[in-house]
Write a protein that holds these residues in place. Structure first.
Motif, PDB file in Angstrom:
ATOM      1  N   SER A  98       0.858  -1.174   0.000  1.00  0.00           N
ATOM      2  CA  SER A  98       0.000   0.000   0.000  1.00  0.00           C
ATOM      3  C   SER A  98       0.899   1.230   0.000  1.00  0.00           C
ATOM      4  O   SER A  98       2.131   1.113   0.082  1.00  0.00           O
ATOM      5  N   VAL A 105      -4.249   3.626  -1.128  1.00  0.00           N
ATOM      6  CA  VAL A 105      -4.555   2.872  -2.347  1.00  0.00           C
ATOM      7  C   VAL A 105      -3.471   3.076  -3.402  1.00  0.00           C
ATOM      8  O   VAL A 105      -3.028   4.204  -3.650  1.00  0.00           O
ATOM      9  N   GLY A 134      -6.582  -1.670  -2.836  1.00  0.00           N
ATOM     10  CA  GLY A 134      -7.375  -1.123  -3.924  1.00  0.00           C
ATOM     11  C   GLY A 134      -7.313  -1.897  -5.220  1.00  0.00           C
ATOM     12  O   GLY A 134      -7.846  -1.448  -6.232  1.00  0.00           O
TER      13      GLY A 134
END
Length: 258
Positions: A98, A105, A134
């Motif tokens: 991440s 995201v 994401g």
């Protein structure tokens, strides 16, 4: 626990003070674009070693680290930029990546690549268990070394515009692009060619000397060939003696012949 260790005094000079590991390491690369050294975030990676895959990524990870942004050259000088992390393929370890800012995201347009085409074709398919903030990494987060690489590299070109957000591993769209076909290195002289898109070319390419370039939808010379209609065999022109070998087929058509 002792999978990797720093070089000892005995081996430090030999390995330039690097890290020695008892397991194979592969690269997990995230290609970014339009970032600069001043505005790029860091990549955060969490690692679990519980053999439970991405579904076992609960509680405190066994290891975590922030990875700094890297680029070739200065700001605005290059398209080659992003992050690279050494990972261990297999089912023991699972990874979660991440960003360390905002909603964490990974932008949809960034491209993710695991391992490289040589390992999976020369030896056997390798897998990594990966979760991306994401993104969709497929069933159980299993990413193969044979994952889609169309438009990423072709000859001497770096990442075609069509690749961003559409190709690579863990693409953000609902349907992942198909994996690359497996090559039989025993019958292919160990050569791994560029990704091809034969359906895009209006004219059929000569399978022996050229291929259909995914980005330009035109026939281009395979590595080791050049000239008009790719008719020049660079290795034949090199006239290597019995003590030498031509590397043009491995290094590309722009390579300097030995």
């Amino acid at each position: 626990n002792d999978v990797c260790t720093l070089s000892t005094m005995e081996y430090g000079a030999r390995y330039d003070g690097g890290i020695l590991c008892k397991v194979p390491l592969r690269a997990l690369k995230i290609y970014t674009r339009d970032m600069t050294s001043g505005n790029a975030p860091s990549l955060h990676i969490d690692i679990w070693a519980n053999s439970l895959g991405v579904h076992g990524q609960t509680g405190t990870p066994d290891a975590s680290q922030d990875i700094s942004f890297h680029q070739i050259g200065g700001d605005g000088e290059t398209r080659k930029q992003g992050f690279s992390v050494p990972v261990i393929p297999g089912t023991t370890y699972s990874y979660h990546i991440s960003l360390n800012t905002g909603d964490r995201v990974i932008p949809n347009s960034w491209i993710i690549e695991f391992s490289d085409p040589v390992m999976g074709n020369r030896w056997e398919e390798e897998l990594i268990q990966l979760a991306v903030q994401g993104r969709n990494c497929g069933e159980h987060g299993m990413v193969s070394s044979q994952h889609d690489r169309r438009f990423l590299w072709s000859g001497d070109d770096f990442i075609d515009d069509d690749a961003w957000g559409n190709h690579g591993a863990c693409v953000s769209s609902l349907s992942l692009p198909p994996d690359m076909p497996t090559l039989d290195c025993s019958s292919n002289k160990g050569l791994v060619g560029s990704a091809e898109c034969p359906d895009l070319c209006l004219d059929e390419c000569d399978n022996g000397n050229s291929f259909c370039h995914c980005g330009t939808a035109t026939c281009q010379c395979k590595t080791g060939f050049g000239g008009i209609e790719c008719s020049v065999d660079l290795c034949a022109a090199a006239r290597c003696s019995e003590h030498g070998k031509c590397a043009a087929q491995y290094l590309g058509s722009s390579s300097i012949l030995p």
